[in-house]
Design a protein around this motif. Structure first.
Motif, short mmCIF file in Angstrom:
data_model
loop_
_atom_site.label_atom_id
_atom_site.label_comp_id
_atom_site.label_asym_id
_atom_site.label_seq_id
_atom_site.Cartn_x
_atom_site.Cartn_y
_atom_site.Cartn_z
N THR A 160 122.97 25.19 22.62
CA THR A 160 123.72 24.01 21.56
C THR A 160 124.23 24.85 20.52
N TYR A 161 125.48 24.39 20.06
CA TYR A 161 125.96 25.22 18.81
C TYR A 161 126.09 23.94 17.83
N THR A 162 125.60 24.24 16.56
CA THR A 162 125.99 23.09 15.64
C THR A 162 126.25 23.80 14.28
N VAL A 163 127.21 22.99 13.77
CA VAL A 163 127.88 23.53 12.45
C VAL A 163 127.66 22.76 11.18
N PRO A 164 127.31 23.24 10.02
CA PRO A 164 127.33 22.27 8.91
C PRO A 164 128.62 21.54 8.64
N VAL A 165 129.09 20.44 8.42
CA VAL A 165 130.12 20.18 8.04
C VAL A 165 129.97 19.22 6.51
N GLY A 166 130.89 19.18 5.75
CA GLY A 166 131.06 18.04 4.76
C GLY A 166 130.46 18.85 3.47
N GLN A 226 125.13 17.89 10.13
CA GLN A 226 125.16 19.15 11.21
C GLN A 226 126.15 18.48 12.22
N ARG A 227 127.33 18.95 12.72
CA ARG A 227 127.71 18.49 13.88
C ARG A 227 127.80 19.48 14.91
N VAL A 228 127.42 18.62 16.10
CA VAL A 228 127.01 19.32 17.44
C VAL A 228 128.42 19.65 18.13
N ILE A 229 128.73 20.98 18.14
CA ILE A 229 130.00 21.26 18.83
C ILE A 229 129.81 21.54 20.34
N ILE A 230 128.55 22.15 20.59
CA ILE A 230 128.39 22.43 22.10
C ILE A 230 126.86 21.51 22.28
N GLY A 240 139.00 21.00 29.36
CA GLY A 240 138.60 19.82 28.63
C GLY A 240 139.81 19.54 27.66
N PRO A 241 139.69 18.17 27.00
CA PRO A 241 140.51 18.41 25.96
C PRO A 241 140.42 19.18 24.65
N THR A 242 141.75 19.14 24.05
CA THR A 242 141.65 19.89 22.81
C THR A 242 140.45 19.60 21.75
N GLY A 243 139.84 20.52 21.41
CA GLY A 243 138.72 20.52 20.34
C GLY A 243 137.64 20.24 20.97
N CYS A 244 137.29 20.17 22.38
CA CYS A 244 136.11 19.62 22.99
C CYS A 244 135.24 20.63 22.83
N GLY A 245 135.31 22.05 22.56
CA GLY A 245 134.35 23.17 22.45
C GLY A 245 134.54 24.28 23.50
N LYS A 246 135.48 24.19 24.04
CA LYS A 246 135.84 25.42 25.14
C LYS A 246 135.48 26.72 24.50
N THR A 247 136.37 27.17 23.44
CA THR A 247 136.30 28.19 23.16
C THR A 247 135.08 28.71 22.40
N SER A 248 134.42 27.56 21.78
CA SER A 248 133.07 27.67 21.14
C SER A 248 132.06 28.13 22.41
N LEU A 249 132.30 27.32 23.42
CA LEU A 249 131.32 27.92 24.57
C LEU A 249 131.50 29.30 25.04
N MET A 301 140.85 37.54 23.82
CA MET A 301 140.86 36.42 22.90
C MET A 301 142.23 35.62 23.23
N GLN A 302 142.61 34.61 22.62
CA GLN A 302 143.93 33.86 22.84
C GLN A 302 144.84 34.38 22.27
N ASP A 303 144.74 35.35 21.18
CA ASP A 303 145.80 36.08 20.52
C ASP A 303 146.22 37.35 21.01
N ASP A 322 140.04 33.29 26.65
CA ASP A 322 140.30 32.31 25.99
C ASP A 322 141.59 31.92 26.31
N GLU A 323 141.82 31.01 26.95
CA GLU A 323 143.34 30.44 27.27
C GLU A 323 144.33 31.29 27.74
N PRO A 324 143.94 31.81 28.90
CA PRO A 324 144.89 33.02 29.07
C PRO A 324 146.26 32.64 29.34
N1 LIG Z 1 132.60 26.95 12.31
C1 LIG Z 1 133.18 25.80 12.33
N2 LIG Z 1 133.04 24.72 11.49
C2 LIG Z 1 133.47 23.59 11.78
N3 LIG Z 1 133.87 23.17 12.71
C3 LIG Z 1 134.20 23.95 13.70
C4 LIG Z 1 133.57 25.34 13.84
N4 LIG Z 1 133.69 25.96 14.88
C5 LIG Z 1 134.43 25.01 15.69
N5 LIG Z 1 134.48 23.82 15.18
C6 LIG Z 1 134.97 22.54 15.42
O1 LIG Z 1 134.55 22.27 16.86
C7 LIG Z 1 135.51 21.76 17.66
C8 LIG Z 1 135.61 22.72 18.89
O2 LIG Z 1 136.35 23.99 18.59
P1 LIG Z 1 136.85 24.89 19.76
O3 LIG Z 1 137.47 25.63 19.20
O4 LIG Z 1 135.85 25.26 20.67
O5 LIG Z 1 137.40 23.70 20.74
P2 LIG Z 1 138.39 24.08 21.85
O6 LIG Z 1 138.12 23.22 22.90
O7 LIG Z 1 138.62 25.49 22.39
O8 LIG Z 1 139.79 23.52 21.25
P3 LIG Z 1 141.47 24.01 21.81
O9 LIG Z 1 141.83 23.59 23.23
O10 LIG Z 1 142.41 23.22 20.92
O11 LIG Z 1 141.50 25.76 21.42
C9 LIG Z 1 136.74 21.41 16.86
O12 LIG Z 1 136.81 20.41 16.29
C10 LIG Z 1 136.66 22.54 15.91
O13 LIG Z 1 137.43 22.14 14.65
#
Ligand SMILES: Nc1ncnc2c1ncn2[C@@H]1O[C@H](COP(=O)(O)OP(=O)(O)OP(=O)(O)O)[C@@H](O)[C@H]1O
Length: 709
Positions: free
Chosen positions: A108-114, A121-125, A142-151, A188-190, A273-275
């Motif tokens: 589980t990955y959480t980040v502080p927001v606001g 705390q926002r749950v990213i994974i 998964g759709p964009t922003g779903c947490g793939k890179t974070s995972l 990495m993606q880049d 990440d996104e090859p």
């Molecule tokens: N450190 C952080 N602080 C705030 N939000 C974060 C942080 N890290 C990730 N996020 C948010 O978590 C969500 C998932 O990010 P992530 O990069 O893992 O998504 P992704 O599925 O890889 O997206 P994409 O397909 O667009 O690359 C995004 O909405 C991102 O803004």
């Protein structure tokens, strides 16, 4: 899904026998004109294949003919007889991949927001669990922003700090340790590569830094050839990597080159990440084929992918579907459609399953009804998957027996090469970078020559009148300013992008910071020397500076030292900056402050005591002291302005020493300025070095769960 070639298996215990057999028959091999031998029997071919694809340069795309030998190793095999046995030995070593399985529980990955007061705390994974074993390619979709890179960053131990990561991550059944990096790599993606090197050079540099030093040159060449063949890069080995300003390999080839660099250390576990991002369908297919090959050669490959076409989808062994950080599905990719059909979401026939799943698990924000509906669907699927996995009904890949065969991974994570080897390779690379950037080189020389010519025209033969005193001091300080800005800004524009490549290489323990830093300074010195000599030679005599030859040479030295000091300041600031933009804003800002305290614009007596210290860390001050004393100390015979008869000459400055007194530099000698400049070069470089060491990326530690659920 890649039926091209069925690899014949040769039992391990038969290996020695095969070597003996081939050794016995070696003399009967047909020797080719270039000293290579041809491989003619199935036995040899099988041996080669078994010994590994690290063996020879093999055209993997030419398996067309009927003979097994040719089918296996292509129509031409090119191992020289000298290197044959070394190659077999190497291949045998390299083929000993440490098989690595990774499993994770409730990550589980959480980040502080606001803002601070309303911080949440926002749950990213959200409590993600899964397992991948060797020989499999897992696609995280998964759709964009779903947490793939974070995972995948969390699994690879490359999640940037700033949040909280909980859960358990096990590698071959043991908690993940630092030595995990021995066997894994993260692409990495880049694409972060040096653009002035060819694909071959890029790989050879990586091979020299990442392969064991004990390996021979031939061995490294074989490994590089193998990686090139495995990634299908043979046709562009001599093409530059390139960048936006310089045409180089295609996007897909650059991606594969990026993968190849990480492949050089023969990792058992590869995160990508996104090859396929930014590539057309054909290139994406090629990259994914390369990944498939890597996985099916016994590695564990985990890649995030956004929207694969159906032919790519069919290459996946395992699929991890994520939406809003929640697991929608994890299991064999081939069973995903039937899994969703069980919950009433049947994929229409002839439909790309990847598109279907993405539509199914994406949030629809177009209208409030659509949002409510899509949210409810995602919640339902998340609950369904949780239920299925806790009840053991989620389809999982049968890994029974695989885990038992896995061994521990080496427990050290250290450099593969000595400091000297690192310095040698890095010096070569830095020199190539500096000398091959022809446009930058020509532009910087044109700029220096242009400034020197304009100054020569403006200040030509200043003479020794009282007016010329002001011109002379103004010109000396202008030269200091132009050298400072020219060098500081040049570094601030180029170093930050280089820093990200260096950080990636450091994360892979390719080399220490010290050889990199020293060789960078060394490689850029010839350009600075050339610029200095051109500038001073053109301008010095034309404007009529002190005509002594000794003073001329000292001028060159001071100018060169100032250029080195400015370069060091540029590195110190860029190394501390967290982005390219920060460096480009901070570097000129700091230079301007140093110019202000350079001794020309404000008299030292007028500076408030609490700010006076800045002067002593300003390289501009020492450069100005050195240049002015070099020009004026001991010079004589300045001409006073004519005054009406009977009036005194008053403020007339007749000697260089009087001029120095007027500039408040009377108590200084040239050597003091020179010593000050050398001191500043050392100081700024120390700061740059420490900044570079300290600003290496920091990763989020894992807060292990006390009890596995
Ligand atoms: N450190 C952080 N602080 C705030 N939000 C974060 C942080 N890290 C990730 N996020 C948010 O978590 C969500 C998932 O990010 P992530 O990069 O893992 O998504 P992704 O599925 O890889 O997206 P994409 O397909 O667009 O690359 C995004 O909405 C991102 O803004």
């Amino acid at each position: 899904m890649k039926p091209e070639l069925e690899t014949p298996k040769v039992a391990d215990d038969a290996f020695d026998k095969h070597i003996k057999d081939v050794e016995a028959g070696l003399d009967s091999h047909k020797h080719l004109a270039n000293g290579a031998i041809s491989i003619e029997t199935d036995l040899e071919a099988a041996l080669l294949q078994h010994a590994g694809r690290f063996m020879c340069q093999v055209n993997t795309r030419s398996f067309k003919t009927e003979s097994t030998a040719e089918r296996l190793v292509g129509p031409s095999v090119f191992c020289t007889t000298d290197s044959l046995w070394e190659a077999i030995d190497l291949a045998w070593q390299m083929n000993k991949l440490v098989k690595v399985a990774i499993e994770w529980h409730d990550v589980t990955y959480t980040v502080p927001v606001g803002r601070r007061k309303q911080r949440k705390q926002r749950v990213i994974i959200d409590a993600s669990s899964g397992r991948v074993t060797p020989g499999h390619l897992l696609a995280v979709m998964g759709p964009t922003g779903c947490g793939k890179t974070s995972l995948i960053s969390a699994l690879a131990g490359r999640l940037p700090t700033g949040g909280r990561l909980d859960g358990n991550i096990l590698v071959n059944g043991q908690p993940r340790t630092k030595s995990f990096r021995n066997v894994s790599s993260f692409v990495m993606q880049d694409d972060e590569l040096f653009h002035n090197l060819t694909v071959w050079e890029t790989f050879m540099v990586a091979a020299q830094l990442r392969l064991p030093q004990s390996m021979s040159k031939e061995g490294r060449v074989l490994v590089v050839r193998n990686v090139i063949a495995e990634l299908g890069l043979s046709k562009c080995v001599n093409t530059y990597i390139g960048n936006a300003a310089m045409r180089g390999v295609s996007g897909g080839e650059r991606k594969r080159a990026n993968i190849g660099v990480e492949m050089m250390s023969n990792p058992s576990l590869i995160f990508m990440d996104e090859p396929s991002s930014g590539l057309d369908a054909f290139q994406a297919q090629n990259v994914m084929e390369a990944l498939w090959n890597l996985a099916h050669a016994g590695r564990t490959v985990i890649a995030t992918i956004h929207q694969p076409r159906s032919s790519i989808y069919r290459m996946f062994d395992l699929l991890f579907l994520l939406s809003e950080g929640k697991t929608m599905y994890f299991g064999p990719a081939a069973e995903a459609t039937s899994y969703f059909a069980r919950w009433g979401f049947a994929c229409p026939p002839q439909y790309n399953p990847a598109d279907f799943f993405l539509d199914l698990i994406s949030m629809d924000y177009r209208t409030s009804e659509a949002e409510t509906e899509s949210r409810a669907r995602i919640e339902l699927l998340a609950r369904a998957y949780r239920k299925a996995s806790t009840e053991g009904k989620a389809s999982i890949l049968d890994t029974a027996g695989v885990l038992d065969t896995l061994t521990g991974i080496p427990n050290t994570f250290s450099f593969q090469t000595s400091w000297l080897r690192q310095a040698r390779v890095l010096l070569w690379r830095a020199w190539m970078q500096a000398s091959r950037d022809k446009i930058l080189l020509v532009m910087s020389i044109v700029q220096v020559v242009a400034i020197a010519c304009i100054l020569s025209a403006l200040y030509s033969s200043m003479g020794y009148t009282q007016k010329a005193v002001a011109d002379r001091t103004g010109l000396l300080f202008f030269i200091c300013i132009s050298t400072a800005f020219g060098n500081v800004l040049a570094v601030a524009h180029t170093f930050p992008s280089e820093k990200s490549v260096v950080n990636r290489e450091r994360a892979a323990k390719s080399y220490r910071v010290s050889p990199y830093y020293l060789t960078k300074l060394l490689a850029e010195s010839p350009t600075r020397l050339l610029q200095t000599i051109l500038f001073v030679c053109i301008m010095y005599w034309a404007v009529g500076f002190n005509p002594s030859a000794e003073r001329f040479f000292i001028f060159i030295c001071i100018h060169l030292l100032q250029a080195f000091a400015a370069q060091a300041l540029g590195i110190a600031v860029s190394a501390a900056a967290n982005s390219e933009k920060t460096a480009q804003v901070a570097a000129p800002g700091i230079t301007v402050i140093f110019i202000l305290f350079g001794g020309f614009y404000i008299n030292s007596a007028s500076i408030p005591v609490w700010l006076a210290w800045i002067r002593y860390i300003s390289f501009m001050y020492y450069a100005y002291v050195a240049l002015a004393t070099n020009e004026f100390r001991g010079a004589c015979c300045w001409i006073c302005d004519p005054v009406p008869v009977g009036q005194s000459q008053g403020d007339c400055l007749r000697t260089g020493d009087q001029i120095l007194d007027r500039l408040s530099l009377g108590g200084y000698e040239t050597w003091q300025g020179v010593v000050g400049l050398v001191g500043m070069i050392i100081l700024y470089n120390c700061i740059g070095y420490v900044n570079l060491r300290l600003t290496k990326p920091r990763y989020q530690p894992l807060q292990a769960l006390k009890k596995r659920q």
